[in-house]
Enzyme design. Structure first.
Site, PDB file in Angstrom:
ATOM      1  N   GLY A 137     -59.289  20.496  -1.889  1.00 21.61           N
ATOM      2  CA  GLY A 137     -59.590  21.627  -1.036  1.00 21.61           C
ATOM      3  C   GLY A 137     -58.844  22.906  -1.366  1.00 21.61           C
ATOM      4  O   GLY A 137     -58.915  23.869  -0.617  1.00 21.61           O
ATOM      5  N   CYS A 138     -58.134  22.925  -2.465  1.00 17.31           N
ATOM      6  CA  CYS A 138     -57.440  24.143  -2.887  1.00 17.31           C
ATOM      7  C   CYS A 138     -58.301  24.854  -3.918  1.00 17.31           C
ATOM      8  O   CYS A 138     -58.940  24.216  -4.749  1.00 17.31           O
ATOM      9  CB  CYS A 138     -56.080  23.812  -3.511  1.00 17.31           C
ATOM     10  SG  CYS A 138     -54.908  23.064  -2.364  1.00 17.31           S
ATOM     11  N   SER A 139     -58.310  26.170  -3.882  1.00 11.46           N
ATOM     12  CA  SER A 139     -59.106  26.907  -4.867  1.00 11.46           C
ATOM     13  C   SER A 139     -58.485  26.792  -6.252  1.00 11.46           C
ATOM     14  O   SER A 139     -59.192  26.777  -7.253  1.00 11.46           O
ATOM     15  CB  SER A 139     -59.257  28.372  -4.461  1.00 11.46           C
ATOM     16  OG  SER A 139     -57.993  28.981  -4.349  1.00 11.46           O
ATOM     17  N   ALA A 140     -57.168  26.684  -6.329  1.00 14.41           N
ATOM     18  CA  ALA A 140     -56.471  26.432  -7.596  1.00 14.41           C
ATOM     19  C   ALA A 140     -56.121  24.946  -7.634  1.00 14.41           C
ATOM     20  O   ALA A 140     -56.138  24.270  -6.605  1.00 14.41           O
ATOM     21  CB  ALA A 140     -55.202  27.264  -7.665  1.00 14.41           C
TER      22      ALA A 140
END
Length: 134
Positions: A46-49
């Site tokens: 769920g992290c963009s990075a």
């Protein structure tokens, strides 16, 4: 070692650009995470990075986390999260209001939503880990 309170004091006096630099510096200061530990199992969803968090248990039962990210500011964010829980006992981590400890940094208003969307998942992974060891 800089405490969370010291960081909060410094952060509150900085402008937006300097706050980014502070986060980047925090990320750079993280203990290196071996590449072999950066796997699907340690990836925070769920992290963009990409963010990886790997727990280790110290001899006295406290938890020590290794973490890394492929994005400098995100790496600083996970470093900030770890300032709250690093080397604490599992029960202590479970009892800690991590979100409350981070609230003075006002990350949701200081950073883009892409950069902060994964913070709850980072915190959840740390709490789940502490729960398994408690």
């Amino acid at each position: 070692m800089t405490t969370l309170a010291d960081l909060q004091d410094e952060y509150s006096f900085l402008d937006a650009d300097d706050r980014y630099r502070l986060l980047i510096d925090l990320g750079r200061a993280l203990e290196p995470m071996p590449e072999a530990l950066k796997t699907e199992a340690t990836l925070v969803r769920g992290c963009s990075a990409s963010v990886w968090v790997y727990p280790t248990r110290l001899d006295d039962g406290r938890l020590h986390f290794l973490a890394d990210s492929n994005a400098a500011i995100t790496k600083g964010i996970i470093a900030l999260v770890l300032k709250v829980v690093q080397d604490a006992a599992p029960a202590e981590i479970l009892a800690t209001d991590i979100e409350g400890a981070l609230a003075p940094f006002d990350l949701k208003n200081q950073l883009s939503s892409n950069r902060t969307q994964g913070i709850p998942n980072m915190i959840a992974l740390i709490r789940d880990t502490a729960g398994r060891y408690a």
